[in-house]
Motif scaffolding. Sequence first.
Motif, PDB file in Angstrom:
ATOM      1  N   ALA A   1       0.825  -1.209   0.000  1.00  0.00           N
ATOM      2  CA  ALA A   1       0.000   0.000   0.000  1.00  0.00           C
ATOM      3  C   ALA A   1       0.863   1.265   0.000  1.00  0.00           C
ATOM      4  N   LYS A   2       2.037   1.174   0.612  1.00  0.00           N
ATOM      5  CA  LYS A   2       2.924   2.338   0.690  1.00  0.00           C
ATOM      6  C   LYS A   2       3.713   2.574  -0.596  1.00  0.00           C
ATOM      7  N   VAL A   3       4.008   1.491  -1.343  1.00  0.00           N
ATOM      8  CA  VAL A   3       4.920   1.635  -2.490  1.00  0.00           C
ATOM      9  C   VAL A   3       4.319   1.219  -3.827  1.00  0.00           C
ATOM     10  N   SER A   4       3.041   0.842  -3.853  1.00  0.00           N
ATOM     11  CA  SER A   4       2.466   0.271  -5.088  1.00  0.00           C
ATOM     12  C   SER A   4       2.615   1.200  -6.286  1.00  0.00           C
ATOM     13  N   HIS A   5       2.572   2.514  -6.048  1.00  0.00           N
ATOM     14  CA  HIS A   5       2.703   3.473  -7.151  1.00  0.00           C
ATOM     15  C   HIS A   5       4.127   3.519  -7.714  1.00  0.00           C
ATOM     16  N   ARG A   6       5.066   2.887  -7.017  1.00  0.00           N
ATOM     17  CA  ARG A   6       6.459   2.852  -7.489  1.00  0.00           C
ATOM     18  C   ARG A   6       6.863   1.459  -7.996  1.00  0.00           C
ATOM     19  N   VAL A   7       5.964   0.472  -7.891  1.00  0.00           N
ATOM     20  CA  VAL A   7       6.291  -0.909  -8.266  1.00  0.00           C
ATOM     21  C   VAL A   7       6.298  -1.044  -9.786  1.00  0.00           C
ATOM     22  N   VAL A   8       7.422  -1.530 -10.329  1.00  0.00           N
ATOM     23  CA  VAL A   8       7.530  -1.754 -11.778  1.00  0.00           C
ATOM     24  C   VAL A   8       7.761  -3.227 -12.110  1.00  0.00           C
ATOM     25  N   SER A   9       8.103  -4.032 -11.103  1.00  0.00           N
ATOM     26  CA  SER A   9       8.286  -5.470 -11.305  1.00  0.00           C
ATOM     27  C   SER A   9       8.035  -6.162  -9.969  1.00  0.00           C
ATOM     28  N   MET A  10       7.948  -7.492 -10.022  1.00  0.00           N
ATOM     29  CA  MET A  10       7.586  -8.229  -8.816  1.00  0.00           C
ATOM     30  C   MET A  10       8.253  -9.599  -8.807  1.00  0.00           C
ATOM     31  N   HIS A  11       8.617 -10.059  -7.623  1.00  0.00           N
ATOM     32  CA  HIS A  11       9.000 -11.444  -7.408  1.00  0.00           C
ATOM     33  C   HIS A  11       7.809 -12.165  -6.788  1.00  0.00           C
ATOM     34  N   ALA A  12       7.388 -13.244  -7.406  1.00  0.00           N
ATOM     35  CA  ALA A  12       6.295 -14.041  -6.863  1.00  0.00           C
ATOM     36  C   ALA A  12       6.873 -15.279  -6.195  1.00  0.00           C
ATOM     37  N   SER A  13       6.572 -15.426  -4.924  1.00  0.00           N
ATOM     38  CA  SER A  13       6.966 -16.621  -4.185  1.00  0.00           C
ATOM     39  C   SER A  13       5.955 -16.792  -3.072  1.00  0.00           C
ATOM     40  N   ASP A  14       6.113 -17.823  -2.299  1.00  0.00           N
ATOM     41  CA  ASP A  14       5.249 -17.998  -1.142  1.00  0.00           C
ATOM     42  C   ASP A  14       6.055 -18.638  -0.034  1.00  0.00           C
ATOM     43  N   ARG A  15       5.683 -18.368   1.180  1.00  0.00           N
ATOM     44  CA  ARG A  15       6.368 -18.928   2.338  1.00  0.00           C
ATOM     45  C   ARG A  15       5.339 -19.562   3.256  1.00  0.00           C
ATOM     46  N   TYR A  16       5.784 -20.533   4.016  1.00  0.00           N
ATOM     47  CA  TYR A  16       4.927 -21.089   5.045  1.00  0.00           C
ATOM     48  C   TYR A  16       5.749 -21.290   6.310  1.00  0.00           C
ATOM     49  N   LEU A  17       5.067 -21.269   7.424  1.00  0.00           N
ATOM     50  CA  LEU A  17       5.731 -21.479   8.710  1.00  0.00           C
ATOM     51  C   LEU A  17       5.865 -22.971   8.980  1.00  0.00           C
ATOM     52  N   LYS A  18       7.096 -23.415   9.194  1.00  0.00           N
ATOM     53  CA  LYS A  18       7.322 -24.820   9.527  1.00  0.00           C
ATOM     54  C   LYS A  18       6.905 -25.098  10.969  1.00  0.00           C
ATOM     55  N   TYR A  19       7.005 -24.086  11.816  1.00  0.00           N
ATOM     56  CA  TYR A  19       6.573 -24.219  13.207  1.00  0.00           C
ATOM     57  C   TYR A  19       6.423 -22.819  13.789  1.00  0.00           C
ATOM     58  N   GLY A  20       5.655 -22.707  14.866  1.00  0.00           N
ATOM     59  CA  GLY A  20       5.495 -21.421  15.527  1.00  0.00           C
ATOM     60  C   GLY A  20       4.535 -20.491  14.804  1.00  0.00           C
ATOM     61  N   THR A  21       4.621 -19.218  15.157  1.00  0.00           N
ATOM     62  CA  THR A  21       3.710 -18.201  14.639  1.00  0.00           C
ATOM     63  C   THR A  21       4.486 -17.030  14.058  1.00  0.00           C
ATOM     64  N   ILE A  22       3.760 -16.134  13.357  1.00  0.00           N
ATOM     65  CA  ILE A  22       4.376 -14.912  12.839  1.00  0.00           C
ATOM     66  C   ILE A  22       4.937 -14.074  13.988  1.00  0.00           C
TER      67      ILE A  22
END
Length: 294
Positions: A200-221
């Motif tokens: 939301a803070k930088v979307s107007h400056r975004v010209v490219s993107m890395h798409a990936s995903d992460r998951y938690l193996k254990y614990g919480t954020i």
Amino acid sequence: MPKLAAFPKAYMQALCKDGTMKVEEWIRLAAKLDIDGLEWYAGFLEMEDQSNWPKFRKMVEDTGKVIPMMCCSPDFTHPDREFRENEIQKQKNWIDMTHTLGGSYCRVLSGQKRPELSINEGVKLASESIMACIPYAEERGITLILENHYKDDFWEYPEFAQKMDVFCQLVDSIQHPNFGVNYDPSNTFLAGEDPLELLAKVSHRVVSMHASDRYLKYGTIEDLQKEEGGAVGYAKRLSHGEIGKGLNDYDAIFTELKSVGFDGWISIEDGVDGMDQLERSVLFLKNKIARYWP
């Protein structure tokens, strides 16, 4: 409509360190994917020979794909001026590499988060170094893209501008049409922060993107937030996963990007569990792109 590229995340050691995989092998693997391009990495061992640059471009273009963007890791926060000048020269070489390969986007970073470095001093050093490279990039039709990064595979310390407030301060310090943001939602989790808040803070400056995903193996954020401040090395509780099956909300991400008129390259960073995984991520993203950019 955004276009898809792929990055050899699973083969970095083989392509960059021990040489057990040749670039031509990666091109052959990626040629089978339903994508438009291959994101390049400046540290492929075979890129040390400049005569290979046009050869690799031809190999890729012979498959019907292009090389749109270059991934490289300048370290602009070193306190020694001579060191930074050397990094600027390296970045200019990577800009030349991008141009020869037919690309339009070349990554920059801030540099390493050295313990003795203040935020204001680090932003100043990184901003001055990036701006020193922009005229060179502009002459060659290249846009420099600053990624909200976690840590280069071969760095000791994490990214200086890893945290959202520092990243935004650095982005705001550079206003030029040949400069923009390469947004990576997964890296925001590694900073213990919210990827949608950053977007939301930088979307107007975004010209490219890395798409990936992460998951938690254990614990919480919350556990991640507690342990990640200034940690050396990758977070042990977070792992790369198949896109669409991790923590990222791609509907929310693409809704925001669509709203600001984004139509750049999206490069996929996964496949660590095999090419089948990468193929499924391609399909997931193609379906999402078709939905949000009909």
